[in-house]
Design an enzyme around this catalytic site. Structure first.
Site, PDB file in Angstrom:
ATOM      1  N   PRO A   2      26.100  12.168  17.180  1.00  0.00           N
ATOM      2  CA  PRO A   2      26.195  10.823  17.766  1.00  0.00           C
ATOM      3  C   PRO A   2      25.082  10.613  18.800  1.00  0.00           C
ATOM      4  O   PRO A   2      24.828  11.469  19.632  1.00  0.00           O
ATOM      5  CB  PRO A   2      27.560  10.822  18.443  1.00  0.00           C
ATOM      6  CG  PRO A   2      28.286  12.007  17.915  1.00  0.00           C
ATOM      7  CD  PRO A   2      27.260  12.991  17.462  1.00  0.00           C
ATOM      8  N   GLU A   3      24.405   9.475  18.690  1.00  0.00           N
ATOM      9  CA  GLU A   3      23.373   9.100  19.661  1.00  0.00           C
ATOM     10  C   GLU A   3      23.903   7.928  20.491  1.00  0.00           C
ATOM     11  O   GLU A   3      25.063   7.552  20.377  1.00  0.00           O
ATOM     12  CB  GLU A   3      22.076   8.743  18.920  1.00  0.00           C
ATOM     13  CG  GLU A   3      21.582   9.888  18.031  1.00  0.00           C
ATOM     14  CD  GLU A   3      20.320   9.539  17.256  1.00  0.00           C
ATOM     15  OE1 GLU A   3      19.521   8.723  17.737  1.00  0.00           O
ATOM     16  OE2 GLU A   3      20.135  10.089  16.159  1.00  0.00           O
TER      17      GLU A   3
END
Ligand SMILES: [Zn+2]
Length: 272
Positions: A2-3
Site C-alpha cells: 500500500p502506498e
C-alpha cells in the site's frame, strides 16, 4: 505494498467509522506486530482510549487517541477491515473492539506490518525522517529540487526514498515519471527546472487519481470493506509491459532500477 493513496483510502473510511468511538478492548493476536513496547503494555495503552481521529503521514496510518497515537504501517500485505468484533478471519493480527460494531481488524498474511502505541517522543522517532507530504500545501518543483540536489541516484530510486517525498512507492513513481516524460534512470540531481515541475505535477496527478479511484489493487490492497480499489484500470504504464503506450502507442517496457521493477515508455521517456 500500500502506498499513499491506498493508506489514504483506508484512513478516510476509518475516520468515518471510528472518530469519537472508544476502544473497549485491544487484542494482539501476533506479538511480532508490536514495536517498542511489551504486548501487554501496548494493549493497555489502547484499551479504554477514545479515538479522536484517523490521520496519515506518508504510508503510516495514525489513529489519534486521547493519550497516545496508534501508528500502523501495513508494509507488504497489511489490510484494515471493519467487521463485527466476533468475525475474526485467518491472519488477523490485531482486533480493536469499539463501543459498537464494526471493530477494526488488522489482517496481514505476510506479517511484515508494524504497530506502535506511540507517545510524542516515539512519534518523532518513527516519523521524524519522513520527507514532505506530496499532497500537502507547498509541495512543488522546489521541494523536489531540494530533495534531489547533487544526487546522482536514478530519479526512480530518489522518488522511492521516503526522506525525499513521503508516501510514493513503486506504482505511483512509475506513473509520475511517465506523465513527466522522464526516463527512470535519469540522475535525480540532473533534472532541469521544467522536468522538476513536470515531475511534481506528475506525482500529484498520480496520487490524486489513486485516491479518487479508492487505491490500486493487484493482489493485496483492499478497502476496509474488503473490496478492491479501482485505480489498477487507470494506470498508464505500471504492470502494462508490452501493452501500447496510451500517449504514443509504443509498447511499454520493463526494466529493473534499484532492484524494483520499473515500467516506462521508451519513446515518451527518452534516456538523457
Ligand atoms: Zn509513449
Amino acid at each position: 505494498m500500500p502506498e499513499l493513496p491506498e493508506v489514504e483510502t483506508i484512513r478516510r473510511e476509518l475516520a468515518a467509522h471510528v472518530s469519537g468511538r472508544t476502544i473497549r478492548r485491544a487484542q494482539v493476536l501476533d506479538a511480532r506486530l508490536v514495536q517498542g513496547r511489551a504486548v501487554d503494555e501496548f494493549e493497555q495503552r489502547l484499551s479504554g482510549a477514545r479515538v479522536q481521529t484517523a490521520d496519515r503521514r506518508g504510508k503510516y496510518l495514525l489513529l489519534r487517541l486521547d493519550a497516545c497515537v496508534l501508528v500502523l504501517h501495513l508494509m507488504m500485505s497489511g489490510r484494515v477491515h471493519l467487521r463485527p468484533a466476533a468475525d475474526v478471519q485467518p491472519h488477523t493480527r490485531l482486533v480493536l473492539t469499539l463501543d459498537r460494531d464494526p471493530a477494526v481488524h488488522l489482517v496481514d498474511v505476510r506479517r511484515f506490518g508494524r504497530a506502535w502505541a506511540a507517545d510524542a517522543a516515539d512519534l518523532r522517532d518513527i516519523l521524524g525522517r519522513l520527507g514532505p507530504e506530496p499532497l500537502g500545501g507547498g509541495f512543488d518543483w522546489r521541494t523536489l529540487q531540494a530533495s534531489f540536489r547533487n544526487r546522482r541516484v536514478a530519479v526512480k530510486s530518489a522518488l522511492l526514498d521516503q526522506r525525499a517525498v513521503a508516501g510514493v512507492g513503486n506504482i505511483y513513481a512509475d506513473e509520475a515519471l511517465f506523465t513527466a516524460r522522464i526516463h527512470p534512470t535519469t540522475p535525480a540531481g540532473q533534472l532541469s527546472q521544467a522536468q522538476l515541475q513536470a515531475l511534481a505535477d506528475g506525482v500529484t496527478a498520480a496520487l490524486t487519481s489513486g485516491i479518487a479511484n479508492f487505491g490500486t489493487s493487484f493482489s493485496t490492497f483492499e478497502t476496509t470493506q474488503g473490496t478492491a480499489g479501482e485505480n489498477q484500470t487507470r494506470l498508464h504504464v505500471f504492470r502494462r509491459t508490452g501493452q501500447p503506450c496510451p500517449r504514443c502507442g509504443a509498447p511499454i517496457r520493463r526494466m529493473v532500477v534499484g532492484q524494483r521493477g520499473t515500467h516506462f515508455c521508451g519513446e515518451c521517456q527518452r534516456e538523457a
